[in-house]
Motif scaffolding. Structure first.
Motif, PDB file in Angstrom:
ATOM      1  N   PRO A 169       6.068  -4.035  12.929  1.00  0.00           N
ATOM      2  CA  PRO A 169       6.822  -4.503  12.869  1.00  0.00           C
ATOM      3  C   PRO A 169       6.133  -5.832  11.919  1.00  0.00           C
ATOM      4  O   PRO A 169       5.327  -6.373  13.686  1.00  0.00           O
ATOM      5  N   CYS A 170       6.769  -6.354  11.719  1.00  0.00           N
ATOM      6  CA  CYS A 170       6.049  -8.273  11.347  1.00  0.00           C
ATOM      7  C   CYS A 170       7.272  -8.508  12.252  1.00  0.00           C
ATOM      8  O   CYS A 170       7.130  -9.674  12.140  1.00  0.00           O
ATOM      9  N   PHE A 200       9.165   0.798   9.865  1.00  0.00           N
ATOM     10  CA  PHE A 200       8.553   1.878   8.759  1.00  0.00           C
ATOM     11  C   PHE A 200       9.155   1.411   7.136  1.00  0.00           C
ATOM     12  O   PHE A 200       9.923   0.977   6.547  1.00  0.00           O
ATOM     13  N   ILE A 201       8.068   2.781   6.184  1.00  0.00           N
ATOM     14  CA  ILE A 201       8.631   2.235   5.107  1.00  0.00           C
ATOM     15  C   ILE A 201       8.802   3.665   4.676  1.00  0.00           C
ATOM     16  O   ILE A 201       8.404   4.917   4.803  1.00  0.00           O
ATOM     17  N   ILE A 202      10.541   3.963   3.688  1.00  0.00           N
ATOM     18  CA  ILE A 202      10.478   4.791   2.929  1.00  0.00           C
ATOM     19  C   ILE A 202       9.906   5.358   1.717  1.00  0.00           C
ATOM     20  O   ILE A 202       9.901   5.009   0.869  1.00  0.00           O
ATOM     21  N   LEU A 259      14.023  -0.677  14.698  1.00  0.00           N
ATOM     22  CA  LEU A 259      13.546  -0.495  13.539  1.00  0.00           C
ATOM     23  C   LEU A 259      12.973  -1.563  12.213  1.00  0.00           C
ATOM     24  O   LEU A 259      14.561  -1.831  11.979  1.00  0.00           O
ATOM     25  N   GLU A 260      12.431  -2.290  11.713  1.00  0.00           N
ATOM     26  CA  GLU A 260      12.334  -3.074  10.101  1.00  0.00           C
ATOM     27  C   GLU A 260      12.192  -2.058   8.759  1.00  0.00           C
ATOM     28  O   GLU A 260      11.301  -1.290   9.223  1.00  0.00           O
ATOM     29  N   THR A 261      12.860  -2.276   8.573  1.00  0.00           N
ATOM     30  CA  THR A 261      12.698  -1.609   7.202  1.00  0.00           C
ATOM     31  C   THR A 261      12.848  -2.745   6.003  1.00  0.00           C
ATOM     32  O   THR A 261      12.877  -3.832   6.649  1.00  0.00           O
ATOM     33  N   PRO A 262      12.588  -1.659   4.559  1.00  0.00           N
ATOM     34  CA  PRO A 262      12.092  -3.155   3.533  1.00  0.00           C
ATOM     35  C   PRO A 262      13.766  -3.538   3.577  1.00  0.00           C
ATOM     36  O   PRO A 262      13.789  -4.878   3.362  1.00  0.00           O
ATOM     37  N   ALA A 263      15.110  -2.805   4.039  1.00  0.00           N
ATOM     38  CA  ALA A 263      15.803  -3.805   3.751  1.00  0.00           C
ATOM     39  C   ALA A 263      16.679  -4.655   4.477  1.00  0.00           C
ATOM     40  O   ALA A 263      17.388  -5.654   4.566  1.00  0.00           O
ATOM     41  N   GLY A 264      15.891  -4.382   5.808  1.00  0.00           N
ATOM     42  CA  GLY A 264      16.008  -5.379   6.867  1.00  0.00           C
ATOM     43  C   GLY A 264      15.805  -4.341   8.490  1.00  0.00           C
ATOM     44  O   GLY A 264      15.759  -3.720   8.147  1.00  0.00           O
ATOM     45  N   LEU A 265      16.592  -5.637   9.459  1.00  0.00           N
ATOM     46  CA  LEU A 265      16.697  -5.024  10.773  1.00  0.00           C
ATOM     47  C   LEU A 265      17.820  -3.371  11.195  1.00  0.00           C
ATOM     48  O   LEU A 265      18.882  -3.592  10.828  1.00  0.00           O
ATOM     49  N   SER A 267       5.816  -8.859   6.005  1.00  0.00           N
ATOM     50  CA  SER A 267       7.024  -8.092   5.705  1.00  0.00           C
ATOM     51  C   SER A 267       6.871  -6.781   5.818  1.00  0.00           C
ATOM     52  O   SER A 267       6.335  -5.950   4.912  1.00  0.00           O
ATOM     53  N   VAL A 268       8.538  -5.456   6.459  1.00  0.00           N
ATOM     54  CA  VAL A 268       7.801  -4.438   5.870  1.00  0.00           C
ATOM     55  C   VAL A 268       8.133  -3.895   4.130  1.00  0.00           C
ATOM     56  O   VAL A 268       7.513  -3.093   3.477  1.00  0.00           O
ATOM     57  N   PHE A 269       9.050  -5.301   3.991  1.00  0.00           N
ATOM     58  CA  PHE A 269       9.332  -5.330   2.736  1.00  0.00           C
ATOM     59  C   PHE A 269       8.674  -5.404   1.925  1.00  0.00           C
ATOM     60  O   PHE A 269       7.759  -4.543   0.717  1.00  0.00           O
ATOM     61  N   ALA A 270       7.323  -6.761   2.016  1.00  0.00           N
ATOM     62  CA  ALA A 270       6.131  -6.384   1.586  1.00  0.00           C
ATOM     63  C   ALA A 270       4.643  -5.771   1.416  1.00  0.00           C
ATOM     64  O   ALA A 270       4.115  -5.041   0.872  1.00  0.00           O
ATOM     65  N   LYS A 271       4.640  -5.090   2.030  1.00  0.00           N
ATOM     66  CA  LYS A 271       4.359  -3.954   2.426  1.00  0.00           C
ATOM     67  C   LYS A 271       4.977  -2.386   1.874  1.00  0.00           C
ATOM     68  O   LYS A 271       4.135  -2.560   1.290  1.00  0.00           O
ATOM     69  N   MET A 272       6.450  -2.021   1.247  1.00  0.00           N
ATOM     70  CA  MET A 272       6.263  -1.112   0.537  1.00  0.00           C
ATOM     71  C   MET A 272       5.755  -1.515  -1.199  1.00  0.00           C
ATOM     72  O   MET A 272       5.665  -1.019  -1.688  1.00  0.00           O
ATOM     73  N   GLN A 273       5.664  -2.984  -1.104  1.00  0.00           N
ATOM     74  CA  GLN A 273       5.760  -3.447  -2.467  1.00  0.00           C
ATOM     75  C   GLN A 273       3.815  -3.184  -2.858  1.00  0.00           C
ATOM     76  O   GLN A 273       3.824  -2.666  -3.696  1.00  0.00           O
ATOM     77  N   TRP A 274       3.862  -3.678  -1.809  1.00  0.00           N
ATOM     78  CA  TRP A 274       1.713  -3.675  -1.803  1.00  0.00           C
ATOM     79  C   TRP A 274       1.856  -1.947  -2.221  1.00  0.00           C
ATOM     80  O   TRP A 274       0.709  -1.538  -2.610  1.00  0.00           O
ATOM     81  N   MET A 275       2.148  -0.965  -1.416  1.00  0.00           N
ATOM     82  CA  MET A 275       1.879   0.239  -1.361  1.00  0.00           C
ATOM     83  C   MET A 275       2.468   0.946  -2.817  1.00  0.00           C
ATOM     84  O   MET A 275       1.617   1.480  -3.234  1.00  0.00           O
ATOM     85  N   GLN A 276       3.786   0.856  -2.809  1.00  0.00           N
ATOM     86  CA  GLN A 276       4.150   0.500  -4.856  1.00  0.00           C
ATOM     87  C   GLN A 276       3.061   0.439  -4.973  1.00  0.00           C
ATOM     88  O   GLN A 276       2.855   1.233  -6.359  1.00  0.00           O
ATOM     89  N   ALA A 277       2.811  -0.466  -5.370  1.00  0.00           N
ATOM     90  CA  ALA A 277       1.420  -1.181  -6.618  1.00  0.00           C
ATOM     91  C   ALA A 277      -0.285  -0.893  -5.912  1.00  0.00           C
ATOM     92  O   ALA A 277      -0.640  -0.854  -7.473  1.00  0.00           O
TER      93      ALA A 277
END
Length: 237
Positions: free
Chosen positions: A70-71, A79-81, A119-125, A33-43
């Motif tokens: 998008p997933c 997108f990741i913010i 758009l798919e954000t880490p918070a949702g669509l 998911s984009v949320f999981a992608k955000m977590q990976w990028m943060q780490a």
């Protein structure tokens, strides 16, 4: 010429608030998911955030967004913010900047007079409506994720300011909301420094005394960024 890294970006703004958008040069970001992608990028790739937002390439007011596939099959793009101290799940100004860049660069097709996309954000669509004219995006509106309040009229103790009544609400990230008059503070440009100091003190106190998490995704916590980051900022003001 041989470059060790080349990242392509487009500079945009929403009513003057700058939002850089990375359009190329990023390696694959894993995640279901984009949320999981955000977590990976943060780490694993936080150096990108620092590279984009800190001097000499960035400024304190700048935000940056990474376009990702998008997933969710209902989304047109993801997108990741990235902001100065955190990776927020959703941001209105960044949504406007990303939409503008996606359409004006041709990454997604523009239909005049109105283009609608998801758009798919880490918070949702996020469902977006962009008004377009002569190849330019002239206005962007969007339907955010559902908003709700977790605390209403709750008393917290704020160091140096005393007791304060606050609300904590979700609107893509967790916000602390307080009436300025309880501090005897007028919201004017002349009081800008005092407003910033008070805001950071409120957020730090709320983060310590009223920690919150999203009921549908407990990994989204708040309010906003961490207590340590806020305290560090407050000490520098």
């Amino acid at each position: 010429m041989q470059l060790s890294r080349m990242i392509t970006t487009v500079e945009a703004h929403a009513a003057g608030e700058p939002g850089r958008v990375i359009t190329g040069g990023m390696a694959h970001i894993p995640g279901a998911s984009v949320f999981a992608k955000m977590q990976w990028m943060q780490a694993n790739a936080d150096d990108i955030r620092l590279l984009m937002l800190r001097e000499p390439r960035g400024t304190p007011a700048l935000c940056c967004n990474v376009l990702v596939p998008p997933c969710d099959p209902r989304a047109d793009a993801g997108f990741i913010i990235m902001e100065q101290t955190e990776y927020p799940p959703m941001s209105g100004s960044n949504t406007i900047c990303v939409t503008t860049v996606l359409l004006e660069t041709g990454i997604l097709p523009m239909t005049e007079p109105v283009t609608e996309l998801t758009l798919e954000t880490p918070a949702g669509l996020i469902h977006v409506r962009a008004e377009c004219h002569n190849g330019k995006v002239t206005k962007v509106t969007f339907r955010n994720v559902p908003a709700f309040a977790l605390h209403l009229d709750t008393v917290i103790d704020v160091p140096r300011y005393g007791r304060a009544i606050v609300d904590i609400a979700w609107g893509g990230m967790f916000f602390v909301i307080a009436h300025a008059e309880q501090f005897g503070l007028d919201l004017t440009a002349q009081n800008g420094a005092a407003i910033v100091r008070l805001s950071e003190a409120l957020r730090a106190a709320a983060a310590e005394q009223l920690p919150v998490w999203h009921p549908d995704n407990p990994e989204i916590t708040g309010p906003t960024f961490s207590h340590n980051d806020i305290a560090a900022l407050d000490n520098d003001l």
